[in-house]
Motif scaffolding. Structure first.
Motif, PDB file in Angstrom:
ATOM      1  N   PHE A 125       0.831  -1.213   0.000  1.00  0.00           N
ATOM      2  CA  PHE A 125       0.000   0.000   0.000  1.00  0.00           C
ATOM      3  C   PHE A 125       0.860   1.256   0.000  1.00  0.00           C
ATOM      4  CE2 PHE A 125      -1.335   3.141   3.271  1.00  0.00           C
ATOM      5  CZ  PHE A 125      -2.208   3.880   2.480  1.00  0.00           C
ATOM      6  N   ILE A 126       1.870   1.292   0.845  1.00  0.00           N
ATOM      7  CA  ILE A 126       2.728   2.481   0.907  1.00  0.00           C
ATOM      8  C   ILE A 126       3.386   2.735  -0.440  1.00  0.00           C
ATOM      9  CG2 ILE A 126       4.808   3.467   1.960  1.00  0.00           C
ATOM     10  CD1 ILE A 126       4.109   1.943   4.529  1.00  0.00           C
ATOM     11  N   VAL A 127       3.894   1.679  -1.066  1.00  0.00           N
ATOM     12  CA  VAL A 127       4.661   1.829  -2.304  1.00  0.00           C
ATOM     13  C   VAL A 127       3.761   1.984  -3.522  1.00  0.00           C
ATOM     14  CG1 VAL A 127       6.272   0.655  -3.859  1.00  0.00           C
ATOM     15  CG2 VAL A 127       6.663   0.618  -1.377  1.00  0.00           C
ATOM     16  N   GLU A 128       2.688   1.217  -3.597  1.00  0.00           N
ATOM     17  CA  GLU A 128       1.873   1.175  -4.813  1.00  0.00           C
ATOM     18  C   GLU A 128       0.740   2.197  -4.832  1.00  0.00           C
ATOM     19  OE1 GLU A 128       0.464  -2.809  -4.901  1.00  0.00           O
ATOM     20  OE2 GLU A 128       2.434  -3.695  -5.329  1.00  0.00           O
ATOM     21  N   THR A 129       0.265   2.616  -3.653  1.00  0.00           N
ATOM     22  CA  THR A 129      -0.897   3.508  -3.595  1.00  0.00           C
ATOM     23  C   THR A 129      -0.564   4.858  -2.980  1.00  0.00           C
ATOM     24  OG1 THR A 129      -2.367   1.588  -3.382  1.00  0.00           O
ATOM     25  CG2 THR A 129      -3.266   3.746  -2.768  1.00  0.00           C
ATOM     26  N   LEU A 130      -0.027   4.838  -1.761  1.00  0.00           N
ATOM     27  CA  LEU A 130       0.204   6.091  -1.044  1.00  0.00           C
ATOM     28  C   LEU A 130       1.320   6.924  -1.663  1.00  0.00           C
ATOM     29  CD1 LEU A 130      -0.520   7.912   1.324  1.00  0.00           C
ATOM     30  CD2 LEU A 130       1.040   6.569   2.761  1.00  0.00           C
ATOM     31  N   LYS A 131       2.444   6.324  -1.954  1.00  0.00           N
ATOM     32  CA  LYS A 131       3.563   7.093  -2.511  1.00  0.00           C
ATOM     33  C   LYS A 131       3.212   7.726  -3.861  1.00  0.00           C
ATOM     34  CE  LYS A 131       8.527   6.951  -3.446  1.00  0.00           C
ATOM     35  NZ  LYS A 131       8.467   7.651  -4.737  1.00  0.00           N
TER      36      LYS A 131
END
Length: 460
Positions: A232-238
């Motif tokens: 999630f952090i890498v694929e969506t949030l960032k």
């Protein structure tokens, strides 16, 4: 002969006895004048208001008590109260402190500073005006959950053209606002504001709140919620942060940081996404919870890109945290990661106050040389805005002398909740209709006669 033996026994017995006098060297200025101070510990069943262990004022007006009749080498644990556990002593930031420890025979007088009382906590530091809630319910598609995301923007974000490094941090409730935290805050905003005042480059910080799924999301890997959370952090949030804010999105300017279980998932995330993160802050990492899994995963992924790892553990956390931290440094080195800094924090505990005390050092080490090599953009002047907050019509500062010059004006959402407005060849003295904008925080930038001015406003 019996008398000589008795005398010798008495002398040996006396020599084995020891005493200590505890003197309260300092105490909080808001300590109620009429209250007494007590010592409670392993020697009296931890009774916080035992009159047999009430301190008295000495000739210098300081509270003291003498404990005697204990044998040399005897160890006690203790704390001070004002008669009950609701008024037990606390640390500098109002945090819980470890039991004090004394071994008889190690001196006859001990000076004690009391920093705070539980029922008179210090005022928590204010939240920087650069901190804002980006979204109360940001969707996590990988887990079908929602989470609050809070941002810290550098102090000059609204008045510059610069792009900034980004630090992703877990347990977002504990980073900026003590009123939201479980046991104090990291004071990330206060520390970074001070560093900015000193001329350092500071980052955008993305704080991700924890939830009732904290354990699963921070320890559930490989193949579980922990994997999905990192994805999630890498694929969506960032991607969202990089699209909506002025970031330096490359790996050299991207870091991840957390404490305890959050330190564990930070290490895992950095190893899994070595092409994304070049820095990982691992505060009091609870490696004991995933030792074999982490070591096997480290061997599996191996060295792909250089990463700076900053680890720490508090002195009073004990070998359960310190030994695995040192072992992890060795294991990282074996795999080729040579930029590893490990630190035992003197007097440190497993709490936010300890982590706050080391955040500055961690940031400067992790982001060196980024903090000193990001070039400053041309100076951008500040512009005052009224009314602020605004509902419909925005007025710019009429003291600016632009004459008949035309300007380019842009209004950009800072919290991702609204759209942007771009006005070309506008009269900078004109009133600007912002009634169509959604409620949120906005940056307004005005370019005229080769100069730039910027400010921030809130749309109600």
């Amino acid at each position: 002969m019996r008398k000589i033996f008795t005398l010798m026994f008495s002398l040996v017995f006396i020599s084995l006895q020891a005493q200590v006098t505890f003197v309260i060297d300092s105490q909080p200025s808001n300590t109620p004048a009429g209250d007494n101070i007590y010592i409670a510990g392993s020697f009296n069943g931890w009774n916080p208001g035992d009159t047999n262990y009430m301190l008295h004022k000495n000739a210098n007006g300081k509270w003291e008590i003498t404990l005697d009749g204990f044998s040399n080498g005897y160890v006690i644990e203790y704390k001070f109260t004002r008669g009950g556990w609701p008024s037990v002593e606390k640390g500098a930031n109002g945090e819980e402190i470890a039991n004090r420890i004394f071994t008889f025979g190690n001196g006859e007088t001990v000076s004690i500073p009391i920093e705070n009382w539980a029922d008179n906590p210090p005022e928590p530091p204010g939240v920087s005006e650069n901190v804002m809630v980006m979204d109360e319910n940001f969707y996590i598609p990988q887990l079908n959950r929602y989470r609050r995301i809070t941002l810290y923007l550098p102090p000059d974000y609204a008045t510059s053209d610069k792009n900034y490094p980004v630090l992703y941090m877990h347990d977002g409730q504990n980073l900026f606002d003590a009123s939201l935290s479980f046991a104090g805050e990291w004071e990330v905003d206060d520390t970074l504001d001070e560093l900015a005042d000193q001329g350092y480059q500071v980052p955008i910080v993305v704080g991700i709140d924890n939830s009732q799924y904290r354990t699963e999301e921070y320890l559930g890997f490989p193949g579980g919620d922990g994997d999905a959370y990192v994805d999630f952090i890498v694929e969506t949030l960032k991607p969202y942060i990089d699209s909506n804010y002025r970031t330096l999105s490359d790996r050299d300017n991207t870091g991840i940081m957390g404490s305890s279980f959050g330190g564990v998932i930070s290490l895992y995330g950095a190893l899994k996404y070595q092409n994304v993160f070049s820095k990982a802050g691992l505060f009091s990492p609870a490696y004991w919870a995933k030792t074999d899994v982490l070591n096997n995963y480290l061997i599996q992924t191996g060295f792909q890109h250089d990463i700076r790892f900053y680890q720490n553990a508090g002195e009073y956390e004990g070998q359960q945290y310190i030994d695995p931290m040192n072992d992890m440094e060795n294991n990282l080195n074996i795999q080729g990661f040579q930029n590893v800094s490990s630190k035992v924090i003197s007097g440190g505990n497993h709490n936010e106050a300890t982590w706050a005390s080391d955040f500055e050092a961690a940031y400067l080490w992790l982001f060196n040389p980024v903090v000193n090599t990001v070039e400053n953009a041309p100076e951008v002047g500040a512009i005052s805005i009224s009314p602020n907050p605004v509902r419909n019509v925005l007025n710019l500062n009429t003291d600016l002398k632009f004459g008949t010059a035309r300007a380019n004006i842009s209004i950009t959402s800072l919290d991702g909740k609204g759209e942007s407005i771009i006005l070309k060849d506008a009269n900078p003295r004109n009133k600007i209709d912002v009634s169509s904008l959604a409620a949120g925080v906005y940056l307004i930038r005005l370019e005229v006669n080769g100069s730039a001015f910027a400010g921030r406003f809130v749309k109600m």
